[in-house]
Design an enzyme around this catalytic site. Structure first.
Site, mmCIF file in Angstrom:
data_model
loop_
_atom_site.group_PDB
_atom_site.id
_atom_site.type_symbol
_atom_site.label_atom_id
_atom_site.label_comp_id
_atom_site.label_asym_id
_atom_site.label_seq_id
_atom_site.Cartn_x
_atom_site.Cartn_y
_atom_site.Cartn_z
ATOM 1 N N ASN A 213 24.301 41.620 46.992
ATOM 2 C CA ASN A 213 23.344 41.679 48.106
ATOM 3 C C ASN A 213 22.661 40.333 48.248
ATOM 4 O O ASN A 213 22.913 39.415 47.457
ATOM 5 C CB ASN A 213 22.350 42.829 47.914
ATOM 6 C CG ASN A 213 21.523 42.664 46.664
ATOM 7 O OD1 ASN A 213 20.758 41.722 46.546
ATOM 8 N ND2 ASN A 213 21.706 43.581 45.708
ATOM 9 N N ASP A 284 22.768 50.335 44.228
ATOM 10 C CA ASP A 284 22.742 51.771 43.931
ATOM 11 C C ASP A 284 24.131 52.288 43.560
ATOM 12 O O ASP A 284 24.258 53.292 42.882
ATOM 13 C CB ASP A 284 22.215 52.544 45.153
ATOM 14 C CG ASP A 284 20.749 52.229 45.392
ATOM 15 O OD1 ASP A 284 19.986 52.224 44.408
ATOM 16 O OD2 ASP A 284 20.371 51.949 46.555
ATOM 17 N N LYS A 294 43.093 39.935 39.847
ATOM 18 C CA LYS A 294 42.759 39.883 41.277
ATOM 19 C C LYS A 294 43.856 40.569 42.095
ATOM 20 O O LYS A 294 45.043 40.232 41.971
ATOM 21 C CB LYS A 294 42.606 38.424 41.716
ATOM 22 C CG LYS A 294 42.087 38.319 43.132
ATOM 23 C CD LYS A 294 41.965 36.888 43.611
ATOM 24 C CE LYS A 294 41.663 36.903 45.098
ATOM 25 N NZ LYS A 294 41.943 35.622 45.736
ATOM 26 N N PRO A 310 23.297 53.882 37.345
ATOM 27 C CA PRO A 310 22.088 54.483 36.770
ATOM 28 C C PRO A 310 20.866 53.856 37.424
ATOM 29 O O PRO A 310 20.900 52.697 37.843
ATOM 30 C CB PRO A 310 22.172 54.080 35.292
ATOM 31 C CG PRO A 310 23.083 52.895 35.251
ATOM 32 C CD PRO A 310 24.044 53.063 36.389
ATOM 33 N N ILE A 312 17.476 52.184 37.033
ATOM 34 C CA ILE A 312 16.826 51.473 35.916
ATOM 35 C C ILE A 312 15.372 51.927 35.765
ATOM 36 O O ILE A 312 14.910 52.202 34.651
ATOM 37 C CB ILE A 312 16.940 49.947 36.112
ATOM 38 C CG1 ILE A 312 18.421 49.552 36.074
ATOM 39 C CG2 ILE A 312 16.149 49.205 35.038
ATOM 40 C CD1 ILE A 312 18.715 48.103 36.362
ATOM 41 N N VAL A 313 14.671 52.037 36.873
ATOM 42 C CA VAL A 313 13.254 52.452 36.797
ATOM 43 C C VAL A 313 13.157 53.839 36.147
ATOM 44 O O VAL A 313 12.349 54.055 35.237
ATOM 45 C CB VAL A 313 12.593 52.436 38.198
ATOM 46 C CG1 VAL A 313 11.265 53.167 38.183
ATOM 47 C CG2 VAL A 313 12.400 50.995 38.661
ATOM 48 N N PHE A 329 9.728 48.187 43.377
ATOM 49 C CA PHE A 329 9.675 47.497 44.675
ATOM 50 C C PHE A 329 10.678 48.135 45.633
ATOM 51 O O PHE A 329 11.788 48.482 45.230
ATOM 52 C CB PHE A 329 10.033 46.018 44.499
ATOM 53 C CG PHE A 329 9.049 45.247 43.640
ATOM 54 C CD1 PHE A 329 9.013 45.446 42.265
ATOM 55 C CD2 PHE A 329 8.177 44.343 44.209
ATOM 56 C CE1 PHE A 329 8.108 44.750 41.461
ATOM 57 C CE2 PHE A 329 7.268 43.642 43.429
ATOM 58 C CZ PHE A 329 7.233 43.846 42.051
ATOM 59 N N LYS A 343 8.868 57.768 47.104
ATOM 60 C CA LYS A 343 10.214 57.697 46.513
ATOM 61 C C LYS A 343 10.166 56.937 45.183
ATOM 62 O O LYS A 343 10.780 57.338 44.197
ATOM 63 C CB LYS A 343 11.145 56.979 47.511
ATOM 64 C CG LYS A 343 12.585 56.949 47.097
ATOM 65 C CD LYS A 343 13.427 56.090 48.022
ATOM 66 C CE LYS A 343 13.092 54.623 47.866
ATOM 67 N NZ LYS A 343 13.886 53.708 48.677
ATOM 68 N N LYS A 347 10.450 58.264 40.898
ATOM 69 C CA LYS A 347 11.328 57.724 39.847
ATOM 70 C C LYS A 347 10.549 57.383 38.592
ATOM 71 O O LYS A 347 11.138 56.997 37.584
ATOM 72 C CB LYS A 347 12.003 56.436 40.336
ATOM 73 C CG LYS A 347 12.863 56.622 41.550
ATOM 74 C CD LYS A 347 13.953 55.573 41.614
ATOM 75 C CE LYS A 347 13.509 54.248 42.167
ATOM 76 N NZ LYS A 347 14.640 53.360 42.420
HETATM 77 O O1 C5P Z 1 15.434 53.514 45.633
HETATM 78 P P1 C5P Z 1 15.381 52.048 45.847
HETATM 79 O O2 C5P Z 1 16.676 51.353 45.515
HETATM 80 O O3 C5P Z 1 14.807 51.615 47.153
HETATM 81 O O4 C5P Z 1 14.309 51.553 44.753
HETATM 82 C C1 C5P Z 1 14.051 50.205 44.561
HETATM 83 C C2 C5P Z 1 13.399 50.029 43.214
HETATM 84 O O5 C5P Z 1 14.137 50.696 42.208
HETATM 85 C C3 C5P Z 1 13.328 48.601 42.752
HETATM 86 O O6 C5P Z 1 12.199 48.429 41.938
HETATM 87 C C4 C5P Z 1 14.618 48.435 41.969
HETATM 88 O O7 C5P Z 1 14.516 47.393 40.991
HETATM 89 C C5 C5P Z 1 14.761 49.796 41.334
HETATM 90 N N1 C5P Z 1 16.143 50.253 41.154
HETATM 91 C C6 C5P Z 1 16.540 50.631 39.891
HETATM 92 N N2 C5P Z 1 17.814 51.060 39.658
HETATM 93 C C7 C5P Z 1 18.685 51.201 40.676
HETATM 94 C C8 C5P Z 1 18.288 50.876 41.990
HETATM 95 C C9 C5P Z 1 17.014 50.405 42.196
HETATM 96 O O8 C5P Z 1 15.735 50.522 38.966
HETATM 97 N N3 C5P Z 1 19.906 51.617 40.415
#
Ligand code: C5P
Length: 401
Positions: A213, A284, A294, A310, A312-313, A329, A343, A347
């Site tokens: 991204n 995500d 390749k 997974p 992370i938060v 964030f 949302k 988490k």
């Molecule tokens: O649900 P969303 O992707 O909008 O949430 C964004 C937040 O969740 C950010 O703080 C990002 O670092 C975290 N995040 C995460 N693990 C993921 C996707 C997003 O911890 N797989």
């Protein structure tokens, strides 16, 4: 320039000694001024062989002080007042001769008298040939000066002006100024441990292709810098981005979301963290399978099966060593703050930071955001990412006590 920069309004006396590295001192002066510091210069006789008084005068708006016995210079501000005017002395570069004189407390020149008369922090930035730096006489002086409370910045190892390679190279002007900001900062987060995730993740499809991204990492790196400026111990877990590591920050580079999670869980198992700033733009999803070879054009399928990464938060929230405060964030286009915050809270985040992509959150140099926690919210207007990071950390103060 902004009021929360630890260098803003600080009075720095820049002493320039006799080393070829003195050609970089005007750059130090310029960088300090850009951060709102007030700088006066003292140019030694040997320093004046490498940089002209006119250069320093043009940049600082004031002629550098050069001579202890110049009646006119002393009348404007005598050397004792000049020593006391400064919040900090920055001797950059300082030569082997300068170190020896300072260690002995010789007061036969302006720099020497100022060093004796000042009781404020002093930062010494050596630059010399490696053999001179490593000589036992120089090392004795360095040890003495450290004992007397001086802080050394460098030297670094690398190519030297004399054509040789070794330890003795002056630290870069940008790193000198960054280090000074850490040393002169408020230090009110000393003893706190802060974990920051930053940048994008890269989810490989094969060695050349993958999903990524547009996150630049700038906001996360700025948060790490702002926490270090307040004295915190900072670990930055960074996805692929080509930004320099902020001075005073530990960094671990990772690639995918799963690498990032593993690095973060490993860090949490080590010692507890007070704060987790989950700023990374974590993918995500990732391709359901990745190839070590390749694929040829014709072998790429028309549709790409994905699997969820997974979160992370959520994983950090569920971890027995959960940091005291988790900040997540969200970057959305024209976000509905309440929905976006809910949302993130679901988490496990304590504080939600909502960025509007139209304010430049991804890839730009400026950003704006809204913080939301409990019943409260706070808008931080559009500003540089570093300035926003400092404001954001100030807003988090009540959540950490
Ligand atoms: O649900 P969303 O992707 O909008 O949430 C964004 C937040 O969740 C950010 O703080 C990002 O670092 C975290 N995040 C995460 N693990 C993921 C996707 C997003 O911890 N797989």
């Amino acid at each position: 320039m902004n009021g929360m920069d630890p260098l803003h309004g600080k009075r720095i006396l820049l002493l320039i000694g006799g080393s070829i590295a003195a050609y970089k001192s005007p750059e130090i002066l310029r960088l300090l001024q850009a951060r709102g510091a007030r700088v006066r210069c003292v140019l030694s006789t040997a320093g004046a062989r490498f940089v002209t008084p006119l250069t320093l005068q043009a940049l600082s708006g004031e002629a550098p002080r050069q001579d202890l016995f110049a009646a006119e210079e002393e009348a404007a501000m005598d050397h004792i007042r000049l020593a006391r005017w400064a919040d900090a002395l920055l001797y950059a570069p300082i030569s082997a001769n300068g170190l020896a004189r300072l260690a002995l407390g010789l007061a036969e020149d302006l720099a020497g008298t100022i060093a004796l008369a000042s009781r404020n922090p002093r930062f010494l930035v050596p630059a010399m040939n490696w053999a001179m730096w490593e000589h036992p006489a120089t090392q004795r002086h360095v040890a003495q000066l450290r004992d007397d409370g001086a802080v050394f910045i460098g030297p670094e190892a690398g190519d030297l002006a004399c054509g040789e390679t070794g330890s003795g190279r002056m630290v870069s002007p940008a790193d000198i100024v960054a280090r000074l900001a850490l040393e002169l900062g408020p230090g009110d987060w000393r003893g706190r441990r802060v974990l920051v995730s930053a940048g994008p993740t890269w989810e490989a499809l094969d060695p050349a292709r993958g999903l990524g991204n547009r996150a630049s990492g700038r906001q996360g790196f700025a948060l790490a810098q702002a926490a270090a400026e307040r004295g915190a111990e900072v670990l930055l877990v960074a996805g692929p981005c080509a930004l320099p590591t902020p001075v005073g920050v530990q960094r671990r580079d990772v690639e995918s979301a799963r690498d990032m999670l593993a690095a973060i869980l490993e860090a949490l198992g080590d010692r507890p963290y007070d704060l987790f700033l989950a700023n990374a733009a974590v993918a995500d999803h990732r391709p359901a399978s990745a190839s070590a070879i390749k694929g040829r054009k014709g072998e790429i399928p028309d549709s790409l099966p994905l699997v969820a990464n997974p979160d992370i938060v959520a994983s950090v929230h569920a971890c027995p060593q959960r940091p005291h405060c988790i900040v997540a964030f969200a970057a959305e286009t024209r976000p509905d703050v309440t929905t976006a915050a809910r949302k993130l809270w679901r988490k496990g985040a304590d504080v939600a930071v909502i960025n509007d992509l139209e304010a430049g959150a991804m890839g730009g140099t400026e950003n704006a955001c809204t913080l939301a926690w409990g019943e409260q919210s706070l808008n931080l207007p559009r500003q540089s990412k570093l300035s926003l990071a400092r404001a954001l950390l100030r807003a988090l103060d009540p959540c950490l006590s």
